[in-house]
Scaffold this active site. Structure first.
Site, PDB file in Angstrom:
ATOM      1  N   LYS A  22       0.831  -1.206   0.000  1.00 49.43           N
ATOM      2  CA  LYS A  22       0.000   0.000   0.000  1.00 49.43           C
ATOM      3  C   LYS A  22       0.865   1.255   0.000  1.00 49.43           C
ATOM      4  O   LYS A  22       0.677   2.156  -0.805  1.00 49.43           O
ATOM      5  CB  LYS A  22      -0.903  -0.011   1.239  1.00 49.43           C
ATOM      6  CG  LYS A  22      -1.485   1.350   1.586  1.00 49.43           C
ATOM      7  CD  LYS A  22      -2.186   1.308   2.929  1.00 49.43           C
ATOM      8  CE  LYS A  22      -2.458   2.672   3.504  1.00 49.43           C
ATOM      9  NZ  LYS A  22      -1.419   3.239   4.340  1.00 49.43           N
ATOM     10  N   ASN A  23       1.835   1.304   0.924  1.00 47.83           N
ATOM     11  CA  ASN A  23       2.551   2.569   1.089  1.00 47.83           C
ATOM     12  C   ASN A  23       3.554   2.844  -0.025  1.00 47.83           C
ATOM     13  O   ASN A  23       4.057   3.963  -0.128  1.00 47.83           O
ATOM     14  CB  ASN A  23       3.197   2.642   2.482  1.00 47.83           C
ATOM     15  CG  ASN A  23       2.135   2.841   3.555  1.00 47.83           C
ATOM     16  OD1 ASN A  23       0.999   3.241   3.237  1.00 47.83           O
ATOM     17  ND2 ASN A  23       2.457   2.544   4.799  1.00 47.83           N
ATOM     18  N   CYS A 118      -5.164   8.298   8.722  1.00 46.80           N
ATOM     19  CA  CYS A 118      -5.480   7.710  10.023  1.00 46.80           C
ATOM     20  C   CYS A 118      -5.230   8.692  11.168  1.00 46.80           C
ATOM     21  O   CYS A 118      -4.220   9.389  11.179  1.00 46.80           O
ATOM     22  CB  CYS A 118      -4.628   6.468  10.261  1.00 46.80           C
ATOM     23  SG  CYS A 118      -5.212   5.023   9.386  1.00 46.80           S
ATOM     24  N   ARG A 123       0.080  15.060  12.352  1.00 47.86           N
ATOM     25  CA  ARG A 123       0.831  14.595  11.174  1.00 47.86           C
ATOM     26  C   ARG A 123       1.284  15.799  10.350  1.00 47.86           C
ATOM     27  O   ARG A 123       0.729  16.115   9.297  1.00 47.86           O
ATOM     28  CB  ARG A 123      -0.023  13.607  10.373  1.00 47.86           C
ATOM     29  CG  ARG A 123      -0.417  12.397  11.213  1.00 47.86           C
ATOM     30  CD  ARG A 123      -1.125  11.321  10.442  1.00 47.86           C
ATOM     31  NE  ARG A 123      -0.234  10.559   9.605  1.00 47.86           N
ATOM     32  CZ  ARG A 123      -0.620   9.495   8.875  1.00 47.86           C
ATOM     33  NH1 ARG A 123      -1.867   9.107   8.896  1.00 47.86           N
ATOM     34  NH2 ARG A 123       0.242   8.836   8.139  1.00 47.86           N
ATOM     35  N   ARG A 398      -9.298   0.495   3.558  1.00 48.03           N
ATOM     36  CA  ARG A 398      -8.366   1.468   2.976  1.00 48.03           C
ATOM     37  C   ARG A 398      -7.003   0.826   2.695  1.00 48.03           C
ATOM     38  O   ARG A 398      -6.270   1.298   1.831  1.00 48.03           O
ATOM     39  CB  ARG A 398      -8.161   2.654   3.934  1.00 48.03           C
ATOM     40  CG  ARG A 398      -9.323   3.620   3.942  1.00 48.03           C
ATOM     41  CD  ARG A 398      -8.969   4.876   4.733  1.00 48.03           C
ATOM     42  NE  ARG A 398      -7.556   5.137   4.585  1.00 48.03           N
ATOM     43  CZ  ARG A 398      -6.718   5.435   5.576  1.00 48.03           C
ATOM     44  NH1 ARG A 398      -7.160   5.543   6.792  1.00 48.03           N
ATOM     45  NH2 ARG A 398      -5.445   5.643   5.351  1.00 48.03           N
TER      46      ARG A 398
HETATM   47  C1  EPZ Z   1       4.023   6.799   6.481  1.00 43.36           C
HETATM   48  O1  EPZ Z   1       3.340   7.926   7.000  1.00 43.36           O
HETATM   49  C2  EPZ Z   1       3.001   5.715   6.348  1.00 43.36           C
HETATM   50  N1  EPZ Z   1       1.933   6.197   5.476  1.00 43.36           N
HETATM   51  C3  EPZ Z   1       2.445   5.345   7.711  1.00 43.36           C
HETATM   52  O2  EPZ Z   1       1.632   4.215   7.539  1.00 43.36           O
HETATM   53  C4  EPZ Z   1       3.596   4.944   8.637  1.00 43.36           C
HETATM   54  O3  EPZ Z   1       3.089   4.770   9.953  1.00 43.36           O
HETATM   55  C5  EPZ Z   1       4.657   6.036   8.667  1.00 43.36           C
HETATM   56  O4  EPZ Z   1       5.081   6.358   7.325  1.00 43.36           O
HETATM   57  C6  EPZ Z   1       5.890   5.626   9.442  1.00 43.36           C
HETATM   58  O5  EPZ Z   1       6.440   4.467   8.891  1.00 43.36           O
HETATM   59  C7  EPZ Z   1       2.113   6.225   4.169  1.00 43.36           C
HETATM   60  O6  EPZ Z   1       3.155   5.837   3.647  1.00 43.36           O
HETATM   61  C8  EPZ Z   1       0.982   6.720   3.350  1.00 43.36           C
HETATM   62  P1  EPZ Z   1       6.344   9.893   8.474  1.00 43.36           P
HETATM   63  P2  EPZ Z   1       4.008   9.351   6.971  1.00 43.36           P
HETATM   64  O7  EPZ Z   1       6.431  11.139   7.688  1.00 43.36           O
HETATM   65  O8  EPZ Z   1       4.875   9.442   5.756  1.00 43.36           O
HETATM   66  C9  EPZ Z   1       6.975  13.195  11.915  1.00 43.36           C
HETATM   67  C10 EPZ Z   1      -0.279   2.907   7.696  1.00 43.36           C
HETATM   68  O9  EPZ Z   1      -0.805   2.357   8.690  1.00 43.36           O
HETATM   69  N2  EPZ Z   1       6.966  14.166  10.783  1.00 43.36           N
HETATM   70  O10 EPZ Z   1       7.401   8.866   8.297  1.00 43.36           O
HETATM   71  O11 EPZ Z   1       2.944  10.349   7.132  1.00 43.36           O
HETATM   72  C11 EPZ Z   1       5.617  12.570  12.111  1.00 43.36           C
HETATM   73  O12 EPZ Z   1       4.810  13.365  12.947  1.00 43.36           O
HETATM   74  C12 EPZ Z   1       0.205   4.329   7.781  1.00 43.36           C
HETATM   75  O13 EPZ Z   1      -0.128   2.344   6.605  1.00 43.36           O
HETATM   76  C13 EPZ Z   1       7.265  15.490  11.044  1.00 43.36           C
HETATM   77  O14 EPZ Z   1       7.518  15.893  12.174  1.00 43.36           O
HETATM   78  O15 EPZ Z   1       4.924   9.257   8.253  1.00 43.36           O
HETATM   79  C14 EPZ Z   1       5.991  11.222  12.725  1.00 43.36           C
HETATM   80  O16 EPZ Z   1       6.190  11.385  14.098  1.00 43.36           O
HETATM   81  C15 EPZ Z   1      -0.197   5.023   9.010  1.00 43.36           C
HETATM   82  N3  EPZ Z   1       7.267  16.370   9.990  1.00 43.36           N
HETATM   83  C16 EPZ Z   1       7.331  10.880  12.082  1.00 43.36           C
HETATM   84  O17 EPZ Z   1       7.819  12.119  11.541  1.00 43.36           O
HETATM   85  C17 EPZ Z   1       7.007  15.985   8.712  1.00 43.36           C
HETATM   86  O18 EPZ Z   1       7.036  16.842   7.802  1.00 43.36           O
HETATM   87  C18 EPZ Z   1       7.253   9.876  10.951  1.00 43.36           C
HETATM   88  O19 EPZ Z   1       6.270  10.289  10.009  1.00 43.36           O
HETATM   89  C19 EPZ Z   1       6.708  14.645   8.476  1.00 43.36           C
HETATM   90  C20 EPZ Z   1       6.689  13.747   9.524  1.00 43.36           C
END
Ligand code: EPZ
Length: 422
Positions: A22-23, A118, A123, A398
């Site tokens: 998915k991701n 989610c 986020r 989803r």
């Molecule tokens: C991706 O989300 C995945 N979603 C999430 O999977 C997954 O939990 C996550 O990566 C971590 O592996 C998709 O790929 C669509 P991040 P993403 O940016 O990209 C902070 C699922 O269940 N952050 O890696 O949104 C953020 O708050 C979903 O399939 C910032 O501070 O996650 C978090 O604490 C849920 N600033 C950490 O980084 C930013 O600009 C990691 O977030 C971006 C993120």
């Protein structure tokens, strides 16, 4: 409205084929809009609601799409002439933010409604914005949308403050058609990051280092269509591995890359389950009592946050005390209240779930509070005594393709029913 109804207690036995990730797919589909000539034929796409949403957004932006089968799309982006992703679908899902990078890269401008997804914590997208700005784009957020515009994009060095899957992919996408070299540091190394880089390279991009801490993108002038197959889903595979162990079953999880599953395999082995690796398959058996363990989620290659919730269900019936520390998202223990309705003995303190193994879970009406929480509730239903009904299963749809069919084929007593209202 639909619900899943599960009569628990059946061992899972047999084999299950894992679909494309998915991701990865939810980034590859928006990135396909960057091909200015030729068609992208993408297969192993999971048949899930997030993908259907992206298909509709792509069509709205002017792509011609032929659905070759449920897992294969042919996308022709030659005639895209709209840079404003403004439909309800954009707001409904997280990955729509990849249209910002993709449209900015190809057209040097985009307007994309702020994404949903989610409810697992705040986020932010500040790291995405930091990267776009470093490449020379002006970014403003107004009326609930992100607007980006640049006369031209020029390669830059970006050191991310946090390891972010989304920011790594989005800025890598944007840098693909920038002038010169972009160096991204402190990047995410997840298999889906590597897969998106491979897809972009198949379209003619020049990206090196995906899967390490530093990604180097040498900008190219244009991209063209290609044929591509999405990497197997690490998280769907992990979910089935955990379900196999939770029911004391014997399951071959097929069409996977065992290397991507190592943190999950290692934890199951530490608990006392057996995990045998084949070339593109893992076999999980659990025929003796399992032991309590501690888990801390970290970016790849660490234990994935997206598998933490299913794991909490398994640990809820393992004797002794287990701790799960969620270090990525601040609000990813909401499913615990639902597990407690089924008899789980779990306390949440901040980001830590303290799990004291209960003798058994018992069926109840519970809610899928988010996507992976939904998977956790399905596994809970499979091991519980009696009948479990899961509501709000649109979250599960989803991200998990035909989850009830896959579990039923392994011997579970699970069905989808329609109800008038929740
Ligand atoms: C991706 O989300 C995945 N979603 C999430 O999977 C997954 O939990 C996550 O990566 C971590 O592996 C998709 O790929 C669509 P991040 P993403 O940016 O990209 C902070 C699922 O269940 N952050 O890696 O949104 C953020 O708050 C979903 O399939 C910032 O501070 O996650 C978090 O604490 C849920 N600033 C950490 O980084 C930013 O600009 C990691 O977030 C971006 C993120």
């Amino acid at each position: 409205m639909e619900r899943l109804v599960i009569n628990g207690g059946n061992l899972l036995k047999g084999s299950v084929d894992i679909n494309g990730a998915k991701n990865a797919a939810v980034a590859i589909l928006p990135a396909a809009i960057m091909a200015s000539e030729g068609k992208c034929t993408i297969d192993n796409i999971p048949d899930i609601e997030d993908v259907h949403c992206l298909e509709r957004i792509l069509r709205d932006l002017g792509c011609d799409i032929i659905k070759i089968d449920n897992n294969t799309l042919e996308i022709d982006s030659t005639n895209v002439n709209k840079f404003d992703a403004n439909t309800d679908d954009v707001r409904r899902m997280r990955a729509s933010y990849y249209f910002i990078g993709a449209l900015l890269s190809r057209f040097k401008e985009a307007r994309v409604l702020l994404p949903g997804g989610c409810p697992i914590g705040v986020r932010p997208i500040d790291q995405h914005i930091k990267g776009f700005e470093a490449l020379g784009a002006d970014v403003i957020i107004e009326h609930g949308a992100v607007k980006v515009k640049a006369d031209k994009l020029v390669g830059a060095n970006v050191f991310f403050d946090v390891v972010s899957v989304g920011a790594t992919i989005n800025v890598m996408i944007a840098a693909t058609l920038a002038e010169g070299v972009t160096v991204l540091e402190n990047v995410a190394k997840e298999p889906h990051v590597v897969d998106v880089a491979n897809f972009l390279n198949s379209m003619g991009a020049n990206i090196k280092g995906a899967g390490t801490d530093v990604i180097r993108v040498t900008g190219v002038e244009s991209l063209k269509g290609c044929a591509y197959s999405v990497v197997p889903d690490q998280i769907e595979a992990g979910t089935f591995m955990i379900a196999a162990a939770a029911t004391g079953g014997d399951v071959y999880v097929r069409n996977v890359i065992p290397k991507h599953l190592e943190s999950i395999s290692a934890k199951l082995i530490e608990m006392g389950a057996t995990v045998e690796e084949g070339d593109d398959c893992v076999r999980v058996t659990a025929d003796k009592p399992l032991k309590a363990v501690n888990i801390k989620t970290t970016p790849y290659p660490g234990f994935p946050t997206d598998v933490q919730q299913p794991m909490s269900t398994l640990l809820s019936i393992v004797p002794g005390r287990s701790l799960i520390t969620e270090s990525i998202w601040e609000n990813r223990h909401k499913h615990i209240d639902e597990l407690k309705k089924m008899g789980a003995n779990i306390k949440v303190e901040g980001r830590v779930a303290i799990i004291d193994g209960a003798e058994k879970l018992t069926g109840a009406i519970v809610k899928a509070t988010d996507l992976r929480a939904g998977a956790a509730m399905v596994i809970a239903g499979l091991i519980a005594e009696g009948t479990t009904e899961i509501t709000s299963i649109e979250h599960i749809d989803r991200g998990y393709p035909h989850i009830e069919n896959k579990f039923r084929a392994l011997g579970a007593d699970i069905k989808r029913i329609k109800v008038d209202e929740e």
